[in-house]
Enzyme design. Structure first.
Site, PDB file in Angstrom:
ATOM      1  N   ASP A 127      23.269  -1.439  17.668  1.00 12.80           N
ATOM      2  CA  ASP A 127      24.113  -0.597  17.165  1.00 12.80           C
ATOM      3  C   ASP A 127      25.378  -0.261  18.307  1.00 12.80           C
ATOM      4  O   ASP A 127      26.490  -0.344  17.859  1.00 12.80           O
ATOM      5  CB  ASP A 127      23.459   0.710  16.692  1.00 12.80           C
ATOM      6  N   CYS A 241      24.043  -2.239  -5.315  1.00 10.48           N
ATOM      7  CA  CYS A 241      23.856  -3.668  -4.949  1.00 10.48           C
ATOM      8  C   CYS A 241      22.666  -4.303  -5.644  1.00 10.48           C
ATOM      9  O   CYS A 241      21.741  -3.833  -5.453  1.00 10.48           O
ATOM     10  CB  CYS A 241      24.032  -3.832  -3.571  1.00 10.48           C
TER      11      CYS A 241
HETATM   12  C1  B12 Z   1      31.812   1.805  13.365  1.00  6.48           C
HETATM   13  C2  B12 Z   1      30.559   1.615  12.595  1.00  6.48           C
HETATM   14  C3  B12 Z   1      30.506   2.402  11.220  1.00  6.48           C
HETATM   15  C4  B12 Z   1      31.580   3.108  10.727  1.00  6.48           C
HETATM   16  C5  B12 Z   1      32.892   2.169  10.364  1.00  6.48           C
HETATM   17  C6  B12 Z   1      32.248   1.098   9.457  1.00  6.48           C
HETATM   18  C7  B12 Z   1      32.809  -0.143   9.480  1.00  6.48           C
HETATM   19  N1  B12 Z   1      32.763  -1.012   8.204  1.00  6.48           N
HETATM   20  O1  B12 Z   1      33.512  -0.818  10.335  1.00  6.48           O
HETATM   21  C8  B12 Z   1      31.195   4.081   9.733  1.00  6.48           C
HETATM   22  C9  B12 Z   1      30.767   5.554  10.257  1.00  6.48           C
HETATM   23  C10 B12 Z   1      32.175   4.343   8.483  1.00  6.48           C
HETATM   24  C11 B12 Z   1      29.588   3.314   9.177  1.00  6.48           C
HETATM   25  C12 B12 Z   1      29.242   3.371   8.151  1.00  6.48           C
HETATM   26  C13 B12 Z   1      28.023   2.825   7.860  1.00  6.48           C
HETATM   27  N2  B12 Z   1      27.147   2.069   8.625  1.00  6.48           N
HETATM   28 CO1  B12 Z   1      27.809   1.399  10.294  1.00  6.48          CO
HETATM   29  N3  B12 Z   1      28.374   0.841  12.250  1.00  6.48           N
HETATM   30  C14 B12 Z   1      29.357   0.879  12.839  1.00  6.48           C
HETATM   31  C15 B12 Z   1      29.230  -0.071  14.092  1.00  6.48           C
HETATM   32  C16 B12 Z   1      28.785   0.992  15.237  1.00  6.48           C
HETATM   33  C17 B12 Z   1      30.525  -0.902  14.433  1.00  6.48           C
HETATM   34  C18 B12 Z   1      31.226  -1.507  13.246  1.00  6.48           C
HETATM   35  C19 B12 Z   1      32.408  -2.325  13.625  1.00  6.48           C
HETATM   36  O2  B12 Z   1      32.513  -2.800  14.668  1.00  6.48           O
HETATM   37  N4  B12 Z   1      33.405  -1.954  12.910  1.00  6.48           N
HETATM   38  C20 B12 Z   1      34.519  -2.463  13.091  1.00  6.48           C
HETATM   39  C21 B12 Z   1      35.045  -3.553  12.018  1.00  6.48           C
HETATM   40  C22 B12 Z   1      36.514  -4.004  11.799  1.00  6.48           C
HETATM   41  O3  B12 Z   1      33.974  -4.553  11.969  1.00  6.48           O
HETATM   42  P1  B12 Z   1      33.531  -4.949  10.804  1.00  6.48           P
HETATM   43  O4  B12 Z   1      33.516  -4.171   9.310  1.00  6.48           O
HETATM   44  O5  B12 Z   1      32.140  -5.829  11.190  1.00  6.48           O
HETATM   45  O6  B12 Z   1      34.523  -6.079  10.168  1.00  6.48           O
HETATM   46  C23 B12 Z   1      34.392  -7.280  10.352  1.00  6.48           C
HETATM   47  C24 B12 Z   1      33.783  -8.005   9.135  1.00  6.48           C
HETATM   48  O7  B12 Z   1      33.308  -7.068   8.186  1.00  6.48           O
HETATM   49  C25 B12 Z   1      34.670  -9.060   8.534  1.00  6.48           C
HETATM   50  N5  B12 Z   1      35.351  -8.659   7.519  1.00  6.48           N
HETATM   51  C26 B12 Z   1      36.055  -7.416   7.065  1.00  6.48           C
HETATM   52  N6  B12 Z   1      36.225  -7.484   5.754  1.00  6.48           N
HETATM   53  C27 B12 Z   1      35.613  -8.296   5.143  1.00  6.48           C
HETATM   54  C28 B12 Z   1      35.415  -8.882   3.916  1.00  6.48           C
HETATM   55  C29 B12 Z   1      34.756 -10.196   3.490  1.00  6.48           C
HETATM   56  C30 B12 Z   1      34.211 -10.448   2.086  1.00  6.48           C
HETATM   57  C31 B12 Z   1      34.127 -10.502   4.559  1.00  6.48           C
HETATM   58  C32 B12 Z   1      33.006 -11.828   4.331  1.00  6.48           C
HETATM   59  C33 B12 Z   1      34.190 -10.267   6.000  1.00  6.48           C
HETATM   60  C34 B12 Z   1      34.946  -9.143   6.188  1.00  6.48           C
HETATM   61  O8  B12 Z   1      35.757  -8.884   9.689  1.00  6.48           O
HETATM   62  C35 B12 Z   1      35.643  -7.943  10.215  1.00  6.48           C
HETATM   63  C36 B12 Z   1      36.298  -7.900  11.684  1.00  6.48           C
HETATM   64  O9  B12 Z   1      35.569  -8.605  12.551  1.00  6.48           O
HETATM   65  C37 B12 Z   1      28.271  -0.978  13.494  1.00  6.48           C
HETATM   66  C38 B12 Z   1      27.188  -1.488  14.734  1.00  6.48           C
HETATM   67  C39 B12 Z   1      28.040  -2.486  15.541  1.00  6.48           C
HETATM   68  N7  B12 Z   1      27.914  -2.760  16.516  1.00  6.48           N
HETATM   69  O10 B12 Z   1      28.252  -3.497  14.826  1.00  6.48           O
HETATM   70  C40 B12 Z   1      27.393  -0.114  12.601  1.00  6.48           C
HETATM   71  C41 B12 Z   1      26.717  -0.729  11.519  1.00  6.48           C
HETATM   72  C42 B12 Z   1      27.799  -1.691  10.802  1.00  6.48           C
HETATM   73  N8  B12 Z   1      26.593   0.162  10.485  1.00  6.48           N
HETATM   74  C43 B12 Z   1      25.319  -0.002   9.743  1.00  6.48           C
HETATM   75  C44 B12 Z   1      25.136   1.098   8.666  1.00  6.48           C
HETATM   76  C45 B12 Z   1      23.759   0.916   8.319  1.00  6.48           C
HETATM   77  C46 B12 Z   1      26.077   1.883   8.293  1.00  6.48           C
HETATM   78  C47 B12 Z   1      25.947   2.653   6.774  1.00  6.48           C
HETATM   79  C48 B12 Z   1      25.174   2.031   5.698  1.00  6.48           C
HETATM   80  C49 B12 Z   1      25.223   3.928   6.987  1.00  6.48           C
HETATM   81  C50 B12 Z   1      25.072   5.096   5.982  1.00  6.48           C
HETATM   82  N9  B12 Z   1      24.225   4.725   4.956  1.00  6.48           N
HETATM   83  O11 B12 Z   1      25.749   6.000   5.933  1.00  6.48           O
HETATM   84  C51 B12 Z   1      27.325   3.047   6.355  1.00  6.48           C
HETATM   85  C52 B12 Z   1      28.047   1.973   5.579  1.00  6.48           C
HETATM   86  C53 B12 Z   1      29.363   1.862   5.330  1.00  6.48           C
HETATM   87  C54 B12 Z   1      30.080   0.470   4.790  1.00  6.48           C
HETATM   88  N10 B12 Z   1      29.897   0.295   3.848  1.00  6.48           N
HETATM   89  O12 B12 Z   1      30.434  -0.341   5.707  1.00  6.48           O
HETATM   90  C55 B12 Z   1      24.663  -1.264  10.141  1.00  6.48           C
HETATM   91  C56 B12 Z   1      24.850  -2.193   8.942  1.00  6.48           C
HETATM   92  C57 B12 Z   1      23.583  -3.221   8.734  1.00  6.48           C
HETATM   93  C58 B12 Z   1      23.926  -4.090   7.636  1.00  6.48           C
HETATM   94  N11 B12 Z   1      22.689  -4.503   6.905  1.00  6.48           N
HETATM   95  O13 B12 Z   1      24.861  -4.645   7.395  1.00  6.48           O
HETATM   96  C59 B12 Z   1      25.438  -1.481  11.487  1.00  6.48           C
HETATM   97  C60 B12 Z   1      25.481  -2.897  11.923  1.00  6.48           C
HETATM   98  C61 B12 Z   1      24.564  -0.757  12.626  1.00  6.48           C
HETATM   99  C62 B12 Z   1      23.203  -1.513  13.082  1.00  6.48           C
HETATM  100  N12 B12 Z   1      23.202  -1.706  14.192  1.00  6.48           N
HETATM  101  O14 B12 Z   1      22.379  -1.911  12.243  1.00  6.48           O
HETATM  102  N13 B12 Z   1      29.426   2.508  10.262  1.00  6.48           N
END
Ligand code: B12
Length: 335
Positions: A127, A241
């Protein structure tokens, strides 16, 4: 059995419900990170901005990396407890804190690997490291990044946390699985603040998880009425979901709290009480003040006149964030 297969087996013995291996390469969708950050100027996730370049390639974080072991640890959360007057706590937040617990498990896997291959070295993440965990998880075949932006496994849904090891060994990678969301839009429709929108970058600044946990200061007025009773995180996009209908109710993380607590209790919690009750759970990130602010908002959204006296009292508080929130909530409640 190949070393890669043995390694995944070892991770499963450490409690991982899912384990796969991805190549240590930049993720093709990493450029979407820039798009998301540009679209999301209102979300104060400054750490994402600070290390955006590192996040796009695991080798910038661990230069020797040749492969990445990615694991999914299922979590059940405590007893469900929702209803009028209750502050809702997301499942993961109702468990013991996962950062140390999962990192320790990954380090145990690394220690085992060293006994099998003395040249092996690696770095554990859970994380808090600048690794795009969902994308590496998708590349390792754990599942696909769904429309709710979470990694979804066909077998166990999305209620799992990700942890892993960047490794200096070239191990055979798993293959990604096909995306299975199809035309389903349930998560998009379930999100009351419209953080999720097809074809647009995720709007973290609108996500209830962000607003309740990460946002400091007064909550944006436009989102308040839609935040319902959530006080720590939000699971609406996961509850909606279909892949979660058969999600395991138990996981490796011990439940530490029920998934809902009476709002009066939350608002009344002092610093010592907060540490005692929430100190070992992810709720600790909110601090006592954040939890109070959220509970005072949820009172306003409850429609229950019994909260009026509490809100009147908090409306006099010297903390301007808490008093303003209370007066806003008071104005919403019937007499
Ligand atoms: C910052 C963060 C948050 C932020 C921002 C969320 C976000 N979407 O980025 C906030 C505080 C809102 C948050 C919320 C939650 N989080 Co969070 N979060 C993180 C963290 C620390 C970093 C994520 C990150 O780098 N974001 C930056 C964005 C740009 O990256 P990204 O969303 O991964 O985007 C990439 C892909 O999604 C892709 N992409 C984007 N759009 C789309 C669309 C499609 C269709 C596809 C295929 C790809 C794609 O391209 C993007 C660029 O690389 C991670 C841990 C980690 N180190 O990864 C946990 C993590 C993602 N979180 C997690 C969880 C559990 C949650 C929550 C469910 C907690 C809750 N119950 O309240 C919510 C869910 C919100 C949601 N629907 O996303 C888990 C997810 C586990 C899983 N099964 O996926 C993680 C992985 C933590 C962990 N170690 O387990 N989180």
């Amino acid at each position: 059995m190949s070393l890669a297969e043995e390694l995944k087996e070892r991770a499963r013995r450490e409690g991982a419900a899912l384990a796969g291996i991805a190549p240590a390469a930049p993720m093709p969708q990493a450029s979407l990170l820039e798009a998301q950050l540009a679209a999301d100027r209102d979300a104060s996730l400054s750490f994402l901005r600070r290390d955006a370049a590192v996040r796009q390639d695991v080798r910038r974080w661990y230069p020797q990396a040749q492969s990445v072991l990615v694991c999914g640890f299922a979590y059940g959360g405590g007893r469900e407890s929702k209803g009028p007057g209750m502050g809702r706590i997301a499942r993961y937040a109702a468990c013991e804190d996962y950062h140390t617990a999962l990192k320790r498990r990954m380090e145990a896997v690394l220690a085992w690997l060293r006994t099998r291959a003395p040249e092996a070295d690696g770095r554990a993440f859970a994380d808090s490291s600048p690794v795009l965990e969902r994308l590496y998880g998708a590349a390792a075949g754990l599942g696909w990044v769904g429309k709710n932006r979470l990694l979804i496994s066909e077998r166990i849904g999305s209620y799992f946390l990700i942890a892993g090891l960047a490794l200096n060994l070239p191990l055979e990678s798993d293959r990604p699985v096909p995306e299975r969301c199809g035309s389903c839009r349930r998560c998009l429709e379930a999100c009351p603040t419209r953080a999720l929108d097809d074809g647009r970058p995720f709007a973290a600044g609108r996500c209830i998880a962000y607003l309740t946990i990460e946002h400091r200061g007064p909550l944006p007025k436009e989102h308040r009425p839609r935040m319902g009773g959530w006080v720590a995180g939000c699971d609406l996009c996961q509850e909606a979901c279909p892949f979660n209908s058969a999600a395991p109710r138990e996981g490796v993380l011990a439940p530490a709290l029920p998934q809902g607590l009476p709002l009066e209790e939350l608002a009344a919690c002092d610093e010592a009480g907060f540490r005692e009750r929430f100190g070992r759970t992810p709720v600790s990130r909110l601090k006592a003040r954040g939890l109070k602010r959220n509970a005072l908002l949820a009172m306003g959204n409850s429609g229950l006149p019994r909260f009026r006296p509490v809100l009147e009292r908090w409306g006099q508080d010297p903390d301007p964030v808490l008093s303003e929130q209370s007066l806003w909530s008071l104005a919403r409640l019937p007499r």
